[in-house]
Enzyme design. Structure first.
Site, short mmCIF file in Angstrom:
data_model
loop_
_atom_site.label_atom_id
_atom_site.label_comp_id
_atom_site.label_asym_id
_atom_site.label_seq_id
_atom_site.Cartn_x
_atom_site.Cartn_y
_atom_site.Cartn_z
N THR A 91 0.80 -1.18 0.06
CA THR A 91 -0.02 -0.05 -0.07
C THR A 91 1.03 1.33 -0.11
O THR A 91 0.36 2.26 -0.57
CB THR A 91 -0.71 -0.14 1.19
OG1 THR A 91 -1.69 -1.16 1.11
CG2 THR A 91 -1.68 1.28 1.19
N TYR A 116 -8.35 0.43 -3.19
CA TYR A 116 -7.22 0.96 -3.94
C TYR A 116 -6.48 -0.18 -4.71
O TYR A 116 -6.54 -1.21 -4.05
CB TYR A 116 -6.28 1.91 -3.16
CG TYR A 116 -5.76 1.25 -2.01
CD1 TYR A 116 -6.45 1.26 -0.74
CD2 TYR A 116 -4.56 0.51 -2.02
CE1 TYR A 116 -5.62 0.57 0.31
CE2 TYR A 116 -4.07 -0.15 -1.00
CZ TYR A 116 -4.74 -0.05 0.03
OH TYR A 116 -4.14 -0.92 1.23
N THR A 163 1.80 -4.47 4.22
CA THR A 163 1.76 -4.56 5.63
C THR A 163 1.14 -5.96 6.05
O THR A 163 1.52 -6.48 7.12
CB THR A 163 0.83 -3.50 6.46
OG1 THR A 163 -0.33 -3.66 5.55
CG2 THR A 163 1.50 -2.29 6.14
N ASP A 164 0.52 -6.61 4.80
CA ASP A 164 -0.02 -8.00 5.36
C ASP A 164 1.01 -8.94 5.99
O ASP A 164 0.62 -9.79 6.70
CB ASP A 164 -0.84 -8.39 4.24
CG ASP A 164 -2.02 -7.80 3.71
OD1 ASP A 164 -2.21 -6.88 4.43
OD2 ASP A 164 -2.67 -8.09 2.66
N LYS A 201 0.59 -7.67 12.45
CA LYS A 201 -0.32 -6.99 12.15
C LYS A 201 -1.81 -7.47 12.90
O LYS A 201 -2.04 -8.76 12.64
CB LYS A 201 -0.50 -7.12 10.42
CG LYS A 201 -1.87 -6.16 9.87
CD LYS A 201 -1.60 -6.31 8.49
CE LYS A 201 -2.53 -4.87 7.79
NZ LYS A 201 -2.74 -4.98 6.52
N GLU A 229 -1.56 -29.09 26.58
CA GLU A 229 -2.76 -29.62 26.10
C GLU A 229 -2.54 -31.21 25.20
O GLU A 229 -3.47 -31.84 25.16
CB GLU A 229 -3.24 -28.89 24.87
CG GLU A 229 -3.97 -27.48 25.52
CD GLU A 229 -5.39 -27.96 25.83
OE1 GLU A 229 -5.81 -29.15 25.43
OE2 GLU A 229 -5.96 -27.10 26.39
#
Ligand SMILES: NC(=O)CC[C@H](N)C(=O)O
Length: 330
Positions: free
Chosen positions: A14, A28, A94-95, A167, A287
């Site tokens: 971006t 965009y 950013t992903d 993120k 677990e």
């Protein structure tokens, strides 16, 4: 003037995006503006450092695969070896910054600042954040004190450790969070550090991509109610060397899934329990009986970061006990 020399590697995202209208803050096209144009748009950067841009990719960061990660890693490794380079900035979608940042944090053997930066709004948007983020990233890369702290991620006035940062929000500017907080802030043209990463990185890392052409394949299977073994079997049949199970809660594994993970392990894959919760530590032998099954736990790393460390760990060993030690160390 004795300005630092900073190379800015453009990879897309971006921060290289453009929208149809100023009100398009989330809709965009990303990865369209060349890195030199992004730099030209922030003339004040030239007061901070001697900068030059280099376009490595022009992609959405969701399309970073291991091959691209290795290409970027090699380029950064070459640059930081040069006497005429004091720091490197990488513009990035950013992903998947969190994965690239962790990877570089583990494979770049240098104390020079390496700073990854992105933006949440394209340059065409009202209150676009890319220009200030880039300014801050160059500032950090040109700051001596930023060296030796591992690969850094700078956005939204904060300096994060590439190991810790994730993120956490799809559209807000304050999306990047570290579970232990940022290392520091960028305030009024000053990089201010308040804490240091405790885990091994960069010059203290054992991982070396110089001799590698590919990374071992590691798949991630996601847990949910009614989960079945299809995803696990697909990862096994797809030739992966390890499987990260993004388990529920503290890496819990459904009674229907335990046999699938055991089968994966018996076929030679490493099996790692992580958590889909997004925070916290997965407890070994909690677990599930990891010692008995020969499984590994992610500690505090989320599944996507655990995949990066697992791939690098597999370049060193295939012993789950040693891999577990690696997860405690990095
Ligand atoms: N804010 C962003 O950078 C997201 C754009 C794009 N999906 C990417 O990660 O490259």
């Amino acid at each position: 003037q004795n300005l630092a020399n900073v190379v800015i590697l453009g990879t897309g995202g971006t921060i290289a995006g453009a929208g149809a209208a100023a009100t398009n803050t989330s809709a965009y096209r990303s990865a369209v503006v060349p890195v030199d144009a992004i730099i030209e748009a922030v003339p004040d950067i030239k007061k901070l450092a001697n900068v030059r841009g280099e376009q490595v990719f022009q992609i959405g960061s969701e399309s970073f695969n291991d091959e691209r990660l290795m290409t970027l890693g090699r380029r950064v490794a070459d640059l930081v070896k040069r006497d005429d380079v004091d720091g490197v900035v990488i513009t990035h979608g950013t992903d998947t910054i969190e994965e690239t940042a962790y990877f570089l944090n583990l494979v770049i053997h240098s104390t020079k600042p390496v700073v990854i930066v992105g933006s949440m709004r394209p340059g065409t948007a009202l209150s676009a954040d890319g220009s200030l983020n880039l300014y801050s990233a160059v500032l950090v890369a040109a700051t001596r004190e930023a060296g030796g702290k591992g690969v850094l991620v700078v956005l939204n006035d904060e300096i994060h450790s590439g190991r810790d940062v994730s993120k956490t929000n799809t559209f807000k500017l304050e999306t990047f969070k570290s579970p232990y907080g940022p290392l520091g802030y960028v305030v009024e043209g000053q990089a201010q550090f308040y804490r240091l990463p405790a885990r091994a990185h960069t010059v203290n890392s054992e991982f070396d991509i110089a001799q590698l052409t590919t990374l071992p394949k590691v798949g991630i299977a996601y847990a949910y109610g009614n989960v079945d073994r299809a995803a696990v079997d697909a990862i096994v049949n797809g030739g992966a060397k390890a499987l990260v199970y993004a388990g529920t809660g503290n890496g819990s594994v459904s009674e229907f899934m335990v046999p699938a993970l055991q089968d994966a392990r018996s076929k030679g894959l490493q099996v790692l329990r992580a958590s889909r919760t997004g925070s916290g530590v997965v407890v070994r032998n909690g677990e599930q009986p990891d010692d008995k099954y020969g499984w590994v736990v992610a500690g505090d790393q989320n599944p996507q970061k655990a995949r990066i460390l697992m791939a690098l760990a597999l370049t060193r060993t295939n012993d789950p006990a040693v891999i577990q030690q690696i997860f405690w160390k990095y």
